[in-house]
Enzyme design. Structure first.
Site, PDB file in Angstrom:
ATOM      1  N   ASN A   1     -20.523 -36.822  43.733  1.00 32.63           N
ATOM      2  CA  ASN A   1     -21.580 -37.824  43.906  1.00 32.63           C
ATOM      3  C   ASN A   1     -21.527 -38.908  42.967  1.00 32.63           C
ATOM      4  OD1 ASN A   1     -22.511 -36.788  41.548  1.00 32.63           O
ATOM      5  ND2 ASN A   1     -23.728 -35.136  42.405  1.00 32.63           N
ATOM      6  N   ARG A   2     -22.529 -39.759  43.003  1.00 34.20           N
ATOM      7  CA  ARG A   2     -22.220 -40.745  42.139  1.00 34.20           C
ATOM      8  C   ARG A   2     -22.377 -40.510  40.561  1.00 34.20           C
ATOM      9  NH1 ARG A   2     -27.270 -44.343  44.925  1.00 34.20           N
ATOM     10  NH2 ARG A   2     -28.353 -42.367  44.494  1.00 34.20           N
ATOM     11  N   ALA A   3     -23.093 -39.558  39.995  1.00 33.36           N
ATOM     12  CA  ALA A   3     -23.247 -39.146  38.739  1.00 33.36           C
ATOM     13  C   ALA A   3     -21.644 -38.542  38.433  1.00 33.36           C
ATOM     14  CB  ALA A   3     -24.105 -38.317  38.304  1.00 33.36           C
ATOM     15  N   GLU A   4     -21.138 -37.871  39.187  1.00 33.74           N
ATOM     16  CA  GLU A   4     -19.632 -37.037  38.892  1.00 33.74           C
ATOM     17  C   GLU A   4     -18.765 -38.328  39.057  1.00 33.74           C
ATOM     18  OE1 GLU A   4     -20.943 -32.818  41.030  1.00 33.74           O
ATOM     19  OE2 GLU A   4     -20.271 -34.513  42.023  1.00 33.74           O
TER      20      GLU A   4
ATOM     21  N   ASP B   1     -23.450 -28.876  49.130  1.00 29.45           N
ATOM     22  CA  ASP B   1     -22.678 -27.632  49.936  1.00 29.45           C
ATOM     23  C   ASP B   1     -22.599 -27.918  51.328  1.00 29.45           C
ATOM     24  OD1 ASP B   1     -22.876 -26.655  47.188  1.00 29.45           O
ATOM     25  OD2 ASP B   1     -24.427 -25.319  47.660  1.00 29.45           O
TER      26      ASP B   1
END
Length: 296
Positions: A176-179, A244
C-alpha cells in the site's frame, strides 16, 4: 492468526476510569492474516492451502476448525511454546472501541520444519503467495522465493517493513502507499513515483509491483509501463483485510491462467466489494462474477 470479535452495547461510562463499559451481546471468530488470505482465495473457487505455525491451545484448534469450514487445506506446524496469535476487537454499533493483541514469535525449530514442508508442498501448487505480517512466520522467505522461482512458480508477496531485499526475485509485490513510502521515500508527483518504483523493481529483480492506493484505486507497474485502475465507488465500512482480498484474488486469477492485467481489474473490483463489509471478510465468486457460474 485468529481474529476474534466481541460485539456489544455501550450505555454508560465506567466508574473506575473514563472508558465505555461494553455489555457483550455476541462473539465471533474469523481467520486472520495469511489464513484470511487463503480463505479469500478459497471463496473464489481456488484450491488453497495454508502453511503456517500455530500453538497448541484453544485458538489453534479454532483456526483449524475455521480452515476446514472455509475449504482451505491446512498444512500446520505446531509450536507448543507458542501462544497462537489473536487479535481481539471490541465493537459497538459498528465502531471498533479497542483491539488487544496476543502474539509471540515461533521457535527456530518450528520455522525450519515449516520450510521443509514448504519444499515438499511446492510441486503441487500453481502459485505461491507469501503474506508477511512480521510475526516471524516468513523468517526464511528468501529461500522460499528462490525455491519457488526455480520450480517456475509465480510468487506473490504482501510485504511488511522496510527491508525488501529479502523479497528479491518475486514475481509481484503488493504494497500500500505507506508500505511503499517506507522503502522508496515520499514522492512528489506521479512521474517521480514511477521512477522510484522502476528503480526499486530493477534493484530487487521484481517482475511487477501493484500499488494499492485506497480511495485512489491501484496502479500496476511492469516493464510495459504503468496501468491505473480507479477505485470502484462503494460505501466503505471497514478496510481491514482489503489487502488480503486483493492479493488472494490476484493469486486465484493467475492460478486460473488469467493475465496479470485482467487479474488486477478483478482484484480492484473485489476490493470495492469487501470494504463494504465489517471486519475481515471475503468476496464470493458469485459476487465477483454474478453472470458466470463457477465450474468445478
Amino acid at each position: 492468526m485468529l481474529d476474534r470479535y466481541w460485539f456489544g452495547d455501550v450505555n454508560r461510562i465506567s466508574p473506575e476510569a473514563p472508558v465505555p463499559v461494553v455489555l457483550v451481546q455476541r462473539t465471533e471468530d474469523r481467520l486472520g492474516a495469511a489464513a484470511n488470505v487463503a480463505r479469500n482465495a478459497a471463496a473464489l473457487g481456488a484450491r488453497a492451502g495454508l502453511l503456517c505455525v500455530i500453538g497448541d491451545d484453544e485458538a489453534a484448534e479454532r483456526i483449524i476448525e475455521l480452515l476446514e469450514q472455509s475449504a482451505v487445506e491446512s498444512h500446520i506446524e505446531r509450536d507448543a511454546d507458542l501462544p497462537t496469535t489473536i487479535k481481539l476487537r471490541v465493537l459497538s454499533r459498528q465502531q471498533q472501541l479497542l483491539r488487544v493483541d496476543f502474539e509471540k514469535w515461533p521457535t527456530h525449530e518450528a520455522l525450519l520444519a515449516g520450510l521443509t514442508k514448504f519444499e515438499a508442498l511446492l510441486p503441487g501448487h500453481n502459485v505461491v503467495l507469501l503474506s508477511d505480517y512480521a510475526k516471524g512466520g516468513l523468517t526464511h522467505v528468501t529461500k522460499m522465493i528462490e525455491s519457488a522461482r526455480a520450480a517456475k512458480k509465480p510468487v506473490l508477496i504482501d510485504p511488511k517493513g522496510d527491508d525488501w531485499e529479502r523479497y528479491r526475485g518475486a514475481s509481484l509485490i503488493t504494497p500500500n502507499r505507506a508500505e511503499l513510502m517506507q522503502v522508496v521515500g515520499r514522492w512528489s508527483s506521479e512521474d517521480d513515483l514511477r521512477d522510484r518504483v522502476e528503480r526499486l523493481r530493477a534493484a530487487l529483480d521484481l517482475e511487477a509491483l501493484l500499488l494499492t492506493r485506497s480511495e485512489e484505486g491501484m496502479t500496476l507497474y511492469t516493464d510495459a509501463g504503468a496501468v491505473h485502475e480507479p477505485a470502484v465507488a462503494r460505501e466503505v465500512y471497514d478496510v481491514s483485510g482489503a489487502g488480503d482480498t486483493v492479493i488472494a484474488t490476484l493469486a486465484a486469477m493467475i492460478g486460473a491462467g488469467v493475465s496479470l492485467a485482467s487479474a488486477v481489474r478483478h482484484a480492484n473490483r473485489a476490493a470495492g466489494i469487501v470494504v463494504g463489509k465489517i471486519g475481515t471478510a471475503t468476496v464470493e465468486y458469485s459476487e465477483l462474477f454474478p453472470d458466470t457460474p463457477l465450474r468445478a
